[in-house]
Structures are given as C-alpha cells and as structure tokens.
Design a protein around this motif. Structure first.
Motif, PDB file in Angstrom:
ATOM      1  N   LYS A 326      99.539  11.046 -52.782  1.00 47.93           N
ATOM      2  CA  LYS A 326      99.029   9.511 -53.141  1.00 47.93           C
ATOM      3  C   LYS A 326      99.284   9.492 -55.028  1.00 47.93           C
ATOM      4  O   LYS A 326      98.864  10.804 -55.095  1.00 47.93           O
ATOM      5  N   THR A 327      99.669   8.362 -55.186  1.00 48.45           N
ATOM      6  CA  THR A 327      99.675   8.617 -56.928  1.00 48.45           C
ATOM      7  C   THR A 327      98.519   7.538 -57.321  1.00 48.45           C
ATOM      8  O   THR A 327      97.858   6.076 -56.104  1.00 48.45           O
ATOM      9  N   ILE A 328      97.569   7.767 -58.087  1.00 51.14           N
ATOM     10  CA  ILE A 328      97.005   7.144 -58.692  1.00 51.14           C
ATOM     11  C   ILE A 328      97.427   6.402 -60.338  1.00 51.14           C
ATOM     12  O   ILE A 328      97.645   7.222 -61.401  1.00 51.14           O
ATOM     13  N   ASP A 385      99.329   3.906 -55.020  1.00 50.93           N
ATOM     14  CA  ASP A 385      98.691   4.086 -53.982  1.00 50.93           C
ATOM     15  C   ASP A 385      97.072   3.719 -54.230  1.00 50.93           C
ATOM     16  O   ASP A 385      96.561   2.509 -53.748  1.00 50.93           O
ATOM     17  N   TYR A 386      96.760   4.245 -55.731  1.00 53.14           N
ATOM     18  CA  TYR A 386      94.967   3.805 -56.218  1.00 53.14           C
ATOM     19  C   TYR A 386      94.932   3.100 -57.642  1.00 53.14           C
ATOM     20  O   TYR A 386      96.015   3.496 -58.059  1.00 53.14           O
ATOM     21  N   LEU A 387      94.278   1.943 -57.860  1.00 52.60           N
ATOM     22  CA  LEU A 387      93.990   2.042 -59.135  1.00 52.60           C
ATOM     23  C   LEU A 387      92.478   2.169 -59.692  1.00 52.60           C
ATOM     24  O   LEU A 387      91.734   1.718 -58.741  1.00 52.60           O
ATOM     25  N   LEU A 388      91.985   3.053 -59.996  1.00 50.67           N
ATOM     26  CA  LEU A 388      90.658   3.289 -60.566  1.00 50.67           C
ATOM     27  C   LEU A 388      90.351   2.570 -61.961  1.00 50.67           C
ATOM     28  O   LEU A 388      90.960   2.603 -63.084  1.00 50.67           O
ATOM     29  N   ILE A 389      89.945   1.110 -61.379  1.00 51.99           N
ATOM     30  CA  ILE A 389      88.619   0.624 -62.266  1.00 51.99           C
ATOM     31  C   ILE A 389      88.263   1.251 -63.411  1.00 51.99           C
ATOM     32  O   ILE A 389      87.120   0.930 -63.030  1.00 51.99           O
ATOM     33  N   LEU A 390      88.501   1.255 -65.052  1.00 51.54           N
ATOM     34  CA  LEU A 390      87.643   1.712 -65.762  1.00 51.54           C
ATOM     35  C   LEU A 390      86.789   0.687 -66.071  1.00 51.54           C
ATOM     36  O   LEU A 390      84.957   1.563 -66.495  1.00 51.54           O
ATOM     37  N   PRO A 391      86.551  -0.516 -66.695  1.00 52.55           N
ATOM     38  CA  PRO A 391      85.585  -1.042 -67.513  1.00 52.55           C
ATOM     39  C   PRO A 391      85.112  -1.672 -65.815  1.00 52.55           C
ATOM     40  O   PRO A 391      84.854  -2.966 -65.738  1.00 52.55           O
ATOM     41  N   TRP A 392      83.738  -1.135 -64.886  1.00 55.40           N
ATOM     42  CA  TRP A 392      83.913  -1.181 -64.015  1.00 55.40           C
ATOM     43  C   TRP A 392      82.896  -2.904 -64.013  1.00 55.40           C
ATOM     44  O   TRP A 392      82.311  -3.668 -62.676  1.00 55.40           O
ATOM     45  N   ASN A 393      82.197  -2.527 -65.058  1.00 55.09           N
ATOM     46  CA  ASN A 393      81.933  -4.458 -65.109  1.00 55.09           C
ATOM     47  C   ASN A 393      82.326  -5.404 -65.176  1.00 55.09           C
ATOM     48  O   ASN A 393      81.332  -5.728 -64.874  1.00 55.09           O
ATOM     49  N   PHE A 394      83.223  -5.211 -65.352  1.00 58.02           N
ATOM     50  CA  PHE A 394      84.570  -6.746 -64.928  1.00 58.02           C
ATOM     51  C   PHE A 394      85.008  -6.053 -63.312  1.00 58.02           C
ATOM     52  O   PHE A 394      86.150  -7.080 -63.314  1.00 58.02           O
ATOM     53  N   ALA A 395      84.893  -5.395 -63.032  1.00 54.76           N
ATOM     54  CA  ALA A 395      85.752  -4.857 -61.584  1.00 54.76           C
ATOM     55  C   ALA A 395      85.722  -6.121 -59.993  1.00 54.76           C
ATOM     56  O   ALA A 395      87.270  -6.646 -60.034  1.00 54.76           O
TER      57      ALA A 395
END
Length: 427
Positions: A326-328, A385-395
């Motif tokens: 998978k791609t990230i 395939d996947y997206l890691l949201i780094l500023p999770w406080n604005f998820a």
C-alpha cells in the motif's frame, strides 16, 4: 535503512542546556521525556539544502521541582527559531480563522471597544486576528518578529512592528503614548525563552483598567492526550495554572480567569489584569490540578512509556501497510508532524510525501525526514491508499475538506492519541 541513518548530525554552538528553571530560577530539574536529537520543527528545507548538513538539537523535557513548570532543556536562540523565513501563516487554517473572529467579536462587545481603544497582539502573524478589530474601526497594533507574516498583515491594513516583544519594546511604545486596552498573545507564551522579560512587557504596556489574554497549549491536555508531538524547540514551556500564577504575580499581574478551548487539540485561554478578581471557574481548575498532582513528578511517571507506545504502534501499523504494497502520504507539514516523524524514525520508503494547503511550504522538504511537500490536489489526481493526518487536532476539518480523497478509496489515519484509522462516517 531509516531516516536517522541518512541524516548528517550537526550541533549548533549557540545552543545549550539550561541549568535552572527559566521562570523561578530553581536549579532542581527532573527529566520527564527525551525525544533524542531533532531538527528545528519549522526549519523547512529548500531543494538546494538537501545536501547540506542539518543542525540537530537535543529535545528533552524537564520539570522544575520548585514551581512545577514543564520546559524543554535546550536553549535555541530566538533569531534561529523565528527568522525571516518562518513559514507559519495563520490565515491558511479555516478553523483558526473562525475561532479568532469569534474571540474578537466577543471582546469588542464585552469590553465596549471603540475608536479610543487600542488592541495590541503579540505574535500577530499575518493579521488573521487583528483584522477583525480593524473592520470595526478599532485601533490595533501587531507585533511579530517574522517579516514574512508581518508584511502580509500590513498588506491588509494591520499596522505591525517587526520586532520581538518584551520590556524594552513596551517601554518604547509607552514613551510614544501608547497604552493597551486589550493585549492578546495566542500561542506565543510557550515560545519565549526569557519569559520574565516578556511578561514584564505586558505589565508596562497594559492600561491600568486593561486586560491581557493568552492562549497556549495546556499541559493537562498534553498529558491526558499524550500529545507529545506538540513538543519541539520553539515550545520552551508547557504550562499549568499552578506554574503560571507565581510567574504573573512576579510582575504585578493577577490570574483572574481561565477557559478550556478545543482549538489546537486542547488549549487554555488565560485572562490577567493589574487588579485581582479570580473567578470560581479558575479556582475550580486550580483545585483539579492540585488533585492531579500536575506539578509533581509522579503525574508524569508513565508519560514516556505511553509516548514510546505510540511510536511503536505507528511503526507497526504503517509497516504492515507498506509490506502489503500500500502507498502512504501524510497531510500537513506542521511542526508537530516534524516531531512525530523524526521521533518515529520510519524506514525511508514508508511515507512517499507530505501535502499542505500552505503555498509557502509547497516545494520545500520536511526537516530531518526530508519528505517533499506537495500541493493537496495530488490527493485527488494521484491518491495514495492511506493518508496520515499530522495536525491531528484539525483532523475533523481536514477529513471534510478532503472528502474527494476518501471517495477515491483513500483511508485517513492519525497517530495521536493512538495510531488508528479514522472512520469518515463518524466525523
């Protein structure tokens, strides 16, 4: 091979470890968390810098045994941290714009601000907050040392002094006949090394009947959410109310109220003035801190273990996706993302790139991990395939903004408070 193995370590002769608390000067400091040597979180790299040695600085958090103030152990001078190319522009964050406008309108009504008032904001950035007062004919003055955002503020009619704020500048402004009806300082109280010099500036510039309000990350949220990614060299402090009261009192200012905010994953809005008037709400919060033992070492005993658990869980989750072909990608070239990714020390092939809405960041590279920063349109034209949201406080906001990405079959991820997939239907 991991990211760390391709970094060239370099130290800065201008930095150094503190030997006493920056606030009360006590020399007894207990180490709470060590995130290793890291680059400056906002020091994005230009393409031509990729072959240049990148300075790394120790990123360690210590607790003062006297006043209970949590702080980073390394002193990196402000001219290095907040230079001309400081890339943070507040106006690119819709949730922050809405939050700031609501705050401004509330203050205008409560304090009956008008043409004879003066609202001064410290770390005014690109004028995102003060422009709301300007719209209502209220005189304002922004103060910010970063010329890029400051010039952006001036271009929209927000007068701005390009300088660091403290006792010296405050005295200069008072000599010019300026006294502030309201002083605002959002997400800067944690960024100032010489905190006593900074707070004294408020005591000088604030009118006798004026108020000052500060917004900053609350150490209680840091611990409860295990939000260690908010730790970076620009954040010298992680405040409790118990640690703030003696700091303000040292300069003749009184803590009168505090309010919990959801912004930035958990913040505190503090109100101070030259006259006492503590609210029941503030006293209740202080009592809760005392019951938690928030200024003592025992409260932080398992914090480091929880941080390690997040790192290991992220490695396992992303590694499984990678091994499955998978791609990230990652979303948001924010400072907290730099802390997380450098501490996670992922294999270089794990995350392909980072996207960001801030055009000032696109084309540059994340510090340390050196991931390329690309425009958000790529999520639709070439979705991973996947997206890691780094500023999770604005998820929540980001998931809504990037609805087309999920329609293309992409899955959102977050690392804090623990690594997990985000269920879009739940947002």
């Amino acid at each position: 091979m991991t990211i760390a193995s391709i970094q060239v370590e370099a130290s800065s002769p201008k930095s150094g470890r503190i030997t006493a608390c920056r606030s009360c000067k006590c020399g007894e400091l207990d180490t709470i968390l060590d995130l290793g040597k890291q680059p400056l979180a906002n020091a994005l790299l230009e393409p031509e810098q990729l072959g240049v040695q990148e300075p790394l600085f120790p990123l360690e958090v210590v607790l003062c045994q006297e006043c209970g103030l949590l702080q980073v152990s390394e002193d990196v001078p402000p001219e290095i941290l907040f230079g001309q190319d400081y890339p943070y522009f507040s106006s690119f964050i819709p949730a922050l714009l809405a939050h700031s406008r609501e705050h401004a309108l509330d203050l205008i009504a409560e304090r009956e601000l008008g043409p004879d008032s003066l609202v001064v904001e410290i770390a005014s950035n690109d004028g995102y907050l003060l422009k709301n007062f300007v719209e209502h004919g209220i005189p304002v003055l922004g103060i910010d040392p970063a010329s890029g955002p400051a010039k952006a503020a001036m271009s929209i009619g927000v007068p701005t002094v390009i300088d660091f704020f403290g006792e010296g500048l405050a005295r200069t402004l008072v000599a010019e006949g300026k006294r502030a009806s309201v002083m605002l300082a959002n997400n800067v109280l944690a960024h100032v090394n010489d905190i006593n010099y900074f707070v004294e500036g408020f005591a000088i510039l604030l009118a006798d009947d004026g108020i000052a309000e500060f917004e900053f990350p609350y150490v209680r949220d840091l611990i409860e959410s295990c939000a260690f990614d908010t730790i970076y060299h620009e954040h010298f402090f992680y405040y409790s109310l118990a640690a703030l009261e003696p700091l303000m009192g040292r300069h003749g200012l009184y803590l009168n109220d505090a309010k919990k905010l959801d912004i930035h994953g958990g913040s505190l809005r503090l109100r101070v003035s030259k006259m006492p008037g503590k609210t029941d709400r503030l006293q209740k919060m202080q009592d809760e801190e005392a019951a938690m033992g928030l200024t003592g070492f025992d409260c932080y005993r398992d914090f480091g273990l929880r941080v390690e658990g997040i790192r290991d869980g992220l490695r396992t989750m992303l590694g499984a996706f990678r091994d499955d072909g998978k791609t990230i990608a990652a979303y948001g070239a924010a400072a907290k993302g730099a802390t997380l990714l450098n501490y996670a020390d992922l294999p270089v092939s794990t995350i392909a790139y980072v996207v960001d809405r801030n055009t000032h960041k696109v084309g540059k590279f994340m510090p340390g991990v050196r991931l390329p920063i690309k425009p958000v349109d790529l999520l639709v034209t070439e979705p991973t395939d996947y997206l890691l949201i780094l500023p999770w406080n604005f998820a929540d906001e980001i998931v809504v903004q990037q609805a087309d990405y999920s329609k293309k079959g992409g899955t959102f991820l977050r690392a804090i408070p623990h690594p997990q997939e985000i269920e879009v239907a739940d947002v």
